[in-house]
Design a protein around this motif. Structure first.
Motif, PDB file in Angstrom:
ATOM      1  N   ILE A   1       0.828  -1.196   0.000  1.00 55.93           N
ATOM      2  CA  ILE A   1       0.000   0.000   0.000  1.00 55.93           C
ATOM      3  C   ILE A   1       0.871   1.258   0.000  1.00 55.93           C
ATOM      4  O   ILE A   1       1.737   1.429   0.860  1.00 55.93           O
ATOM      5  CB  ILE A   1      -0.946  -0.005   1.207  1.00 55.93           C
ATOM      6  CG1 ILE A   1      -1.911  -1.189   1.104  1.00 55.93           C
ATOM      7  CG2 ILE A   1      -1.723   1.308   1.293  1.00 55.93           C
ATOM      8  CD1 ILE A   1      -2.831  -1.350   2.290  1.00 55.93           C
ATOM      9  N   LEU A   2       0.643   2.131  -0.971  1.00 57.86           N
ATOM     10  CA  LEU A   2       1.357   3.407  -1.078  1.00 57.86           C
ATOM     11  C   LEU A   2       0.571   4.546  -0.439  1.00 57.86           C
ATOM     12  O   LEU A   2       1.151   5.473   0.114  1.00 57.86           O
ATOM     13  CB  LEU A   2       1.631   3.729  -2.546  1.00 57.86           C
ATOM     14  CG  LEU A   2       2.433   2.685  -3.336  1.00 57.86           C
ATOM     15  CD1 LEU A   2       2.511   3.087  -4.809  1.00 57.86           C
ATOM     16  CD2 LEU A   2       3.822   2.521  -2.755  1.00 57.86           C
ATOM     17  N   ASP A   3      -0.766   4.483  -0.554  1.00 52.58           N
ATOM     18  CA  ASP A   3      -1.615   5.504   0.050  1.00 52.58           C
ATOM     19  C   ASP A   3      -2.993   4.896   0.254  1.00 52.58           C
ATOM     20  O   ASP A   3      -3.406   3.998  -0.480  1.00 52.58           O
ATOM     21  CB  ASP A   3      -1.704   6.749  -0.838  1.00 52.58           C
ATOM     22  CG  ASP A   3      -2.245   7.964  -0.097  1.00 52.58           C
ATOM     23  OD1 ASP A   3      -2.352   7.899   1.147  1.00 52.58           O
ATOM     24  OD2 ASP A   3      -2.568   8.975  -0.747  1.00 52.58           O
ATOM     25  N   ARG A   4      -3.674   5.389   1.287  1.00 45.65           N
ATOM     26  CA  ARG A   4      -4.993   4.854   1.627  1.00 45.65           C
ATOM     27  C   ARG A   4      -5.900   5.990   2.060  1.00 45.65           C
ATOM     28  O   ARG A   4      -5.462   6.940   2.692  1.00 45.65           O
ATOM     29  CB  ARG A   4      -4.883   3.829   2.759  1.00 45.65           C
ATOM     30  CG  ARG A   4      -6.203   3.159   3.123  1.00 45.65           C
ATOM     31  CD  ARG A   4      -6.141   2.535   4.512  1.00 45.65           C
ATOM     32  NE  ARG A   4      -5.211   1.459   4.624  1.00 45.65           N
ATOM     33  CZ  ARG A   4      -5.478   0.170   4.412  1.00 45.65           C
ATOM     34  NH1 ARG A   4      -6.683  -0.179   4.032  1.00 45.65           N
ATOM     35  NH2 ARG A   4      -4.539  -0.740   4.562  1.00 45.65           N
ATOM     36  N   GLN A   5      -7.185   5.863   1.764  1.00 44.48           N
ATOM     37  CA  GLN A   5      -8.164   6.856   2.199  1.00 44.48           C
ATOM     38  C   GLN A   5      -9.468   6.144   2.526  1.00 44.48           C
ATOM     39  O   GLN A   5      -9.931   5.296   1.764  1.00 44.48           O
ATOM     40  CB  GLN A   5      -8.416   7.890   1.097  1.00 44.48           C
ATOM     41  CG  GLN A   5      -9.421   8.966   1.457  1.00 44.48           C
ATOM     42  CD  GLN A   5      -8.926   9.861   2.574  1.00 44.48           C
ATOM     43  OE1 GLN A   5      -7.812  10.356   2.534  1.00 44.48           O
ATOM     44  NE2 GLN A   5      -9.745  10.066   3.579  1.00 44.48           N
ATOM     45  N   ILE A   6     -10.051   6.468   3.689  1.00 40.93           N
ATOM     46  CA  ILE A   6     -11.386   5.991   4.015  1.00 40.93           C
ATOM     47  C   ILE A   6     -12.364   6.797   3.175  1.00 40.93           C
ATOM     48  O   ILE A   6     -12.363   8.033   3.219  1.00 40.93           O
ATOM     49  CB  ILE A   6     -11.704   6.168   5.509  1.00 40.93           C
ATOM     50  CG1 ILE A   6     -10.602   5.536   6.363  1.00 40.93           C
ATOM     51  CG2 ILE A   6     -13.058   5.579   5.838  1.00 40.93           C
ATOM     52  CD1 ILE A   6     -10.454   4.060   6.186  1.00 40.93           C
ATOM     53  N   ILE A   7     -13.206   6.138   2.412  1.00 45.40           N
ATOM     54  CA  ILE A   7     -14.130   6.830   1.513  1.00 45.40           C
ATOM     55  C   ILE A   7     -15.363   5.972   1.312  1.00 45.40           C
ATOM     56  O   ILE A   7     -15.265   4.751   1.181  1.00 45.40           O
ATOM     57  CB  ILE A   7     -13.444   7.150   0.162  1.00 45.40           C
ATOM     58  CG1 ILE A   7     -14.353   8.004  -0.721  1.00 45.40           C
ATOM     59  CG2 ILE A   7     -13.001   5.883  -0.553  1.00 45.40           C
ATOM     60  CD1 ILE A   7     -13.655   8.538  -1.968  1.00 45.40           C
ATOM     61  N   THR A   8     -16.519   6.586   1.330  1.00 45.00           N
ATOM     62  CA  THR A   8     -17.779   5.879   1.119  1.00 45.00           C
ATOM     63  C   THR A   8     -18.372   6.322  -0.215  1.00 45.00           C
ATOM     64  O   THR A   8     -18.656   7.510  -0.408  1.00 45.00           O
ATOM     65  CB  THR A   8     -18.769   6.177   2.254  1.00 45.00           C
ATOM     66  OG1 THR A   8     -18.176   5.820   3.507  1.00 45.00           O
ATOM     67  CG2 THR A   8     -20.055   5.389   2.074  1.00 45.00           C
ATOM     68  N   LEU A   9     -18.533   5.374  -1.125  1.00 42.56           N
ATOM     69  CA  LEU A   9     -19.086   5.655  -2.453  1.00 42.56           C
ATOM     70  C   LEU A   9     -20.489   5.066  -2.540  1.00 42.56           C
ATOM     71  O   LEU A   9     -20.687   3.873  -2.274  1.00 42.56           O
ATOM     72  CB  LEU A   9     -18.188   5.069  -3.545  1.00 42.56           C
ATOM     73  CG  LEU A   9     -16.734   5.569  -3.550  1.00 42.56           C
ATOM     74  CD1 LEU A   9     -15.939   4.901  -4.663  1.00 42.56           C
ATOM     75  CD2 LEU A   9     -16.682   7.082  -3.685  1.00 42.56           C
ATOM     76  N   ASP A  10     -21.444   5.884  -2.896  1.00 43.81           N
ATOM     77  CA  ASP A  10     -22.844   5.460  -2.988  1.00 43.81           C
ATOM     78  C   ASP A  10     -22.983   4.358  -4.037  1.00 43.81           C
ATOM     79  O   ASP A  10     -22.693   4.568  -5.216  1.00 43.81           O
ATOM     80  CB  ASP A  10     -23.701   6.665  -3.385  1.00 43.81           C
ATOM     81  CG  ASP A  10     -25.195   6.354  -3.346  1.00 43.81           C
ATOM     82  OD1 ASP A  10     -25.560   5.162  -3.283  1.00 43.81           O
ATOM     83  OD2 ASP A  10     -25.985   7.314  -3.388  1.00 43.81           O
ATOM     84  N   PRO A  11     -23.414   3.145  -3.640  1.00 46.11           N
ATOM     85  CA  PRO A  11     -23.489   2.049  -4.615  1.00 46.11           C
ATOM     86  C   PRO A  11     -24.568   2.240  -5.667  1.00 46.11           C
ATOM     87  O   PRO A  11     -24.557   1.549  -6.693  1.00 46.11           O
ATOM     88  CB  PRO A  11     -23.788   0.824  -3.729  1.00 46.11           C
ATOM     89  CG  PRO A  11     -24.436   1.379  -2.511  1.00 46.11           C
ATOM     90  CD  PRO A  11     -23.802   2.712  -2.280  1.00 46.11           C
ATOM     91  N   THR A  12     -25.503   3.164  -5.437  1.00 47.34           N
ATOM     92  CA  THR A  12     -26.572   3.383  -6.418  1.00 47.34           C
ATOM     93  C   THR A  12     -26.155   4.371  -7.512  1.00 47.34           C
ATOM     94  O   THR A  12     -26.904   4.572  -8.469  1.00 47.34           O
ATOM     95  CB  THR A  12     -27.837   3.907  -5.727  1.00 47.34           C
ATOM     96  OG1 THR A  12     -27.581   5.224  -5.195  1.00 47.34           O
ATOM     97  CG2 THR A  12     -28.257   2.980  -4.592  1.00 47.34           C
ATOM     98  N   GLN A  13     -24.985   4.991  -7.356  1.00 55.47           N
ATOM     99  CA  GLN A  13     -24.520   5.978  -8.327  1.00 55.47           C
ATOM    100  C   GLN A  13     -23.304   5.458  -9.092  1.00 55.47           C
ATOM    101  O   GLN A  13     -22.594   4.562  -8.633  1.00 55.47           O
ATOM    102  CB  GLN A  13     -24.148   7.282  -7.607  1.00 55.47           C
ATOM    103  CG  GLN A  13     -25.256   7.878  -6.766  1.00 55.47           C
ATOM    104  CD  GLN A  13     -26.425   8.341  -7.613  1.00 55.47           C
ATOM    105  OE1 GLN A  13     -26.237   8.906  -8.704  1.00 55.47           O
ATOM    106  NE2 GLN A  13     -27.647   8.103  -7.139  1.00 55.47           N
TER     107      GLN A  13
END
Length: 621
Positions: free
Chosen positions: A141-153
């Motif tokens: 892993i070089l970089d990581r971000q917690i992110i929530t992506l809407d599964p309906t979009q």
């Protein structure tokens, strides 16, 4: 007369989107297309090596639920060493061990070495940029971000790689991309674009997955400097069940309390000065969710919740936190201070970060009366703090090295039967409950007793069982956890009539388990198993009252004992002040006058056959 130009709605929307992308700050203008596919044909064609299960459906590359784990890979390997790779995908649903992979920089088929952009939607969601040296499932892993992506979009991903090895990953939508990259690293391990792949991987039920388009271009301009803001070294991400803004700030006087108010901090305890804190939204003070705010942490920390002192009832999620004496001042007109509660942030298995703090909302059941939203502060802390015995203040015990196996430069050897003590001066960085552990050796045939005191107050009477030899070292926890304020404290172990064991070191560890000391007019004392010198089950118990005592102290047996017993009472320095033989039987009472005794803390031992009962009481004025 010229005929007016007529544009269909879809065309207008496409042009608007194109101009929006071109006008975004930091957008790479494209000069030359390396490859592009909008999947507007009936079949994938020879441009793709579809590893089973990929077809064209409604102008998209389609991976059916039964074909997850298979990859859509370009047939060609591209030699470009600087490029802008862009794609759009749909249906990023979560599930057990479910992840989505964009692979590039590969020289052969998917799974070979190359770069990885991976999205794990489970929980709060995690996006990583990595290097797959052998297997794309386990990248470096070089970089990581917690992110929530809407599964309906649908979501768009852009990867830009420049000639100096700078790699930037942007996550956008139909409105374009953000100004700053979501992920960023400098790496040139795999210089060429190589082959490009998309795949969905799962160990749960498969789901349909769509790729709207995939293209690569040569950037017009070259970036040379990283642009992503430096990440907070402690709080990796915040996820709030709210549409309002939550921020990471520094706890210091003059800073705003909330993201939606002008109230400020007026005072902060010294140990929290400049600590990270979560600036919440006060308009969320009426929320009642039991799972409201989550903070993802990169390291172990002690958390503090600053709560409205007007609360008549606390929420259940705060019930196992420890209330401390310090407060935080504010200019909020409702209350000019917050009360503080503390807890060690737990370790989180199978999480994007090793420590996760989960909090309910301000008025989660059964909370009542809290009319301003809480704040959260965090202080990093080591897992334990070790203090060698030979470096402590030794009054009676002597430094020794004649039994191997010790840590540090030696150990402390008790000499006298009473009054000998070891005293450590410890410094803790955060106000918190702490567990106390001691490493010792006891080569005698009987237990050795020591009184534990903190800052001059007796905490417990500890019996250290034989270890079989003076060369056999053992570790054991001492007494209940103790609440220590940030700063310096004195911890003392005093011999209680039979000398003490050899002591190697004292260790302090922050904990979330804390039971306040018993108070009131009566205290029922049961024999803790750790105090027993023999492997027998205790069958007697007694109450000691009043506690604190002013004129007299009464011992009353609640359950049957075993015949004759001996009661021994010592002061805080281990000096015996009372010894008496008596008959231990249910209902029996013993009253001892303590009028003339000095004010302070006393410990007692009641030995009855194979039983040992211990406890403490306070002599008050």
């Amino acid at each position: 007369m010229r005929t007016p130009l007529t544009l269909r709605g879809a065309t207008v929307r496409s042009l608007i989107a194109l101009f929006a992308v071109l006008l975004l700050p930091g957008t790479c203008l494209r000069a030359q297309t390396i490859f592009q596919d909008d999947f507007d044909r009936v079949q994938l064609g020879t441009s793709w090596n579809a590893n089973g299960g990929w077809t064209i459906r409604n102008g998209q590359a389609y991976n059916g639920p039964d074909n997850n784990w298979t990859s859509l890979t370009t047939a060609r390997s591209f030699a470009a060493t600087t490029y802008v790779l862009e794609t759009e995908v749909t249906n990023l649903v979560d599930g057990y061990q479910r992840a989505y992979y964009l692979l590039f920089g590969q020289q052969h088929e998917s799974g070979e070495p190359g770069y990885v952009v991976r999205y794990d939607p489970l929980g709060a969601g995690s996006l990583i940029l990595g290097e797959a040296h052998t297997n794309y499932l386990y990248p470096r892993i070089l970089d990581r971000q917690i992110i929530t992506l809407d599964p309906t979009q649908s979501h768009r991903i852009r990867v830009a790689k420049y000639t100096n090895g700078l790699v930037q990953v942007y996550v956008g939508d139909a409105d374009g991309f953000p100004d700053l990259p979501t992920l960023e690293a400098v790496t040139d391990r795999y210089p060429a674009l190589g082959k490009v792949s998309w795949l969905a991987y799962t160990q749960s039920a498969g789901k349909a997955f769509y790729v709207e388009y995939l293209r690569a271009d040569v950037p017009v301009t070259q970036k040379t400097e990283p642009e992503k803001p430096a990440a907070d070294g402690l709080i990796t991400a915040l996820v709030a069940d709210s549409e309002r803004t939550y921020e990471i700030g520094r706890l210091t006087a003059g800073e705003p309390l909330y993201t939606d108010r002008t109230y400020t901090l007026t005072s902060v305890p010294d140990f929290l000065e400049n600590a990270r804190f979560i600036r919440t939204a006060n308009d969320d003070k009426r929320r009642t969710s039991t799972d409201f705010l989550t903070a993802y942490l990169s390291k172990r920390a002690v958390a503090y919740v600053a709560f409205d002192p007007r609360a008549g009832t606390l929420p259940d999620w705060l019930s196992d936190w420890t209330k401390i004496d310090e407060v935080i001042g504010s200019t909020d007109p409702g209350s000019d201070y917050f009360e503080l509660y503390t807890k060690l942030v737990p370790y989180a298995a199978f999480s994007p970060t090793p420590y996760v703090l989960r909090l309910g909302a301000n008025l989660a059941a059964p909370a009542a009366g809290a009319n301003m939203n809480y704040l959260v502060a965090l202080v990093p802390i080591a897992s334990s703090f070790r203090y060698e015995a030979e470096d402590a203040l030794l009054s009676g015990p002597r430094p020794a090295i004649d039994h191997r196996g010790f840590s540090g430069s030696g150990f402390a050897d008790y000499i006298a039967a009473t009054e000998d003590y070891i005293e450590w001066t410890v410094d803790v960085p955060a106000t918190s409950p702490y567990n106390l552990l001691m490493r010792y050796a006891n080569g005698s045939s009987a237990g050795r007793s020591l009184q534990l005191s903190v800052d001059g107050k007796a905490v417990s009477l500890e019996s250290f069982r034989p270890t079989g030899s003076w060369k056999n070292w053992s570790s054991r926890s001492m007494g209940p956890s103790v609440l220590l304020s940030a700063g310096t404290h004195r911890i003392r172990l005093t011999a209680m009539g039979d000398s003490g064991p050899n002591v190697d070191y004292l260790q302090l560890s922050p904990t979330s388990v804390y039971t306040p000391p018993a108070s009131g007019l009566a205290q029922t004392v049961l024999p803790p198993q750790a105090f027993l010198d023999r492997d027998v089950a205790p069958v007697a118990s007694l109450s000691v009252f009043p506690n604190p005592a002013v004129h007299a102290l009464t011992f009353r047996w609640e359950e049957a004992g075993a015949g004759q017993a001996e009661l021994r009472i010592v002061d805080a320095r281990g000096r015996e002040v009372h010894r008496q033989r008596l008959e231990a039987r249910a209902g029996a009472q013993l009253r001892i006058a303590v009028d003339h005794w000095p004010v302070g803390t006393y410990a007692y031992q009641l030995v009855s056959g194979a039983q040992l009962l211990t406890g403490q009481f306070v002599k008050a004025q």
